[in-house]
Design an enzyme around this catalytic site. Structure first.
Site, PDB file in Angstrom:
ATOM      1  N   ILE A 262       3.264   4.441  -0.461  1.00  0.00           N
ATOM      2  CA  ILE A 262       4.161   4.853  -1.320  1.00  0.00           C
ATOM      3  C   ILE A 262       5.102   3.582  -1.861  1.00  0.00           C
ATOM      4  CG2 ILE A 262       6.698   5.922  -0.888  1.00  0.00           C
ATOM      5  CD1 ILE A 262       5.402   8.082   0.796  1.00  0.00           C
TER       6      ILE A 262
ATOM      7  N   LYS B 213      13.174   8.236  11.588  1.00  0.00           N
ATOM      8  CA  LYS B 213      13.626   8.824  10.173  1.00  0.00           C
ATOM      9  C   LYS B 213      14.960   9.620  10.125  1.00  0.00           C
ATOM     10  CE  LYS B 213       9.901   6.498   8.325  1.00  0.00           C
ATOM     11  NZ  LYS B 213      10.185   5.412   7.328  1.00  0.00           N
TER      12      LYS B 213
ATOM     13  N   GLY C  94       7.282   0.916   7.116  1.00  0.00           N
ATOM     14  CA  GLY C  94       7.299   1.894   8.458  1.00  0.00           C
ATOM     15  C   GLY C  94       6.083   1.763   8.824  1.00  0.00           C
TER      16      GLY C  94
ATOM     17  N   ARG D 261       3.708  -7.805   5.335  1.00  0.00           N
ATOM     18  CA  ARG D 261       3.110  -8.713   6.279  1.00  0.00           C
ATOM     19  C   ARG D 261       1.748  -9.149   6.020  1.00  0.00           C
ATOM     20  NH1 ARG D 261       3.816  -5.920  12.086  1.00  0.00           N
ATOM     21  NH2 ARG D 261       2.884  -4.046  10.908  1.00  0.00           N
TER      22      ARG D 261
ATOM     23  N   ARG E 106       0.697  -1.140   0.090  1.00  0.00           N
ATOM     24  CA  ARG E 106       0.081   0.109   0.001  1.00  0.00           C
ATOM     25  C   ARG E 106       0.955   1.217   0.061  1.00  0.00           C
ATOM     26  NH1 ARG E 106      -0.772   2.010   5.433  1.00  0.00           N
ATOM     27  NH2 ARG E 106       0.391   0.499   6.912  1.00  0.00           N
TER      28      ARG E 106
ATOM     29  N   TYR F 133       8.758   8.659  15.767  1.00  0.00           N
ATOM     30  CA  TYR F 133       8.784   8.443  14.148  1.00  0.00           C
ATOM     31  C   TYR F 133       9.989   9.351  13.677  1.00  0.00           C
ATOM     32  CZ  TYR F 133       7.285   8.497   9.504  1.00  0.00           C
ATOM     33  OH  TYR F 133       7.129   8.188   8.137  1.00  0.00           O
TER      34      TYR F 133
END
Length: 255
Positions: free
Chosen positions: A35, A165, A98, A55, A33, A161
């Site tokens: 990007i 990153k 992510g 997954r 799904r 997050y």
């Protein structure tokens, strides 16, 4: 350990214009799904053989699915071994998988913090470590890490997050120094707000507020991020490594 599942999709990748087999094997993590899906579709359209570690969920046509959790080193190793056996040596890795667990600093639990880092940062490390083995033997390879403008710009409620990153920048630059002499590049793409199911679910006034902060005045299409990833994986970017490429409409101004 999660058992790889190469039969998750059965459609073959398209042939090149001359009918020859695609030249490269590309692994895009989390291609079901958002990007990651757009990135995988771009490589398939270009004639590459594309596999994903994911997954679950529906995959784009032409993408070979291997079910594996990036938080499990044994599962990652097994998935890459299966990809190499089924498709050939991996020349391009796009580490896209992510998760988020947003929350204000004072309310964020240890588990909220470590769970995000285990997928976004350590999970990326596990995939890069395994993919690099084959790239070193080939003496060529492209590693693209999908970061975020938040990793450079910061974001309230996203300490976990943004930390995960931001750390990808140091990872890519360390890889560049270690493996650059072997024909392997490592770069970070840092998207801003992108048109996904998550942003579409935001209230309209919230979307409008975000857009006022973006000089381009709009969210990115996922394919616009995918285009930059594809460039970094191309021969045209053979001398680009250790770079952070923002795809954010000017929101972060490179910071």
């Amino acid at each position: 350990m999660t058992v790889p599942s190469p039969q998750a999709t059965t459609q073959a990748a398209p042939q090149g214009q001359d009918g020859a087999a695609p030249a490269r094997v590309v692994v895009v993590t989390g291609a079901a799904r958002g990007i990651g899906r757009s990135i995988a579709e771009r490589f398939v359209a270009a004639g590459d053989t594309v596999a994903t570690l994911y997954r679950g969920g529906d995959l784009p046509q032409g993408v070979h699915g291997y079910v594996a959790d990036v938080t499990d080193s044994a599962a990652v190793d097994a998935a890459f071994a299966a990809i190499e056996k089924d498709l050939g040596p991996v020349e391009v890795l796009v580490a896209n998988a992510g998760v988020t667990r947003d929350g204000l600093l004072m309310r964020m639990s240890d588990d909220d913090f470590t769970a995000v880092l285990d997928v976004n940062l350590t999970g990326t490390f596990r995939c890069v470590r395994r993919a690099a083995k084959g790239m070193i033997r080939l003496r060529r390879g492209r590693i693209v890490l999908v970061g975020s403008v938040v990793g450079l710009y910061g974001g309230p409620g996203q300490v976990n997050y943004s930390s995960s990153k931001a750390a990808l920048v140091g990872m890519a630059r360390s890889i560049t120094r270690e493996l650059g002499g072997r024909g392997i590049t490592a770069n970070v793409v840092a998207p801003g707000y992108v048109e996904t199911d998550m942003t579409a679910a935001l209230p309209e006034d919230t979307q409008a507020q975000y857009k006022t902060a973006i000089p381009a005045g709009r969210f990115a299409a996922a394919d616009e991020v995918a285009g930059v990833v594809q460039f970094l994986a191309s021969d045209a970017a053979a001398y680009v490594s250790g770079a952070v490429i923002p795809v954010d409409g000017g929101l972060g101004m490179g910071h």
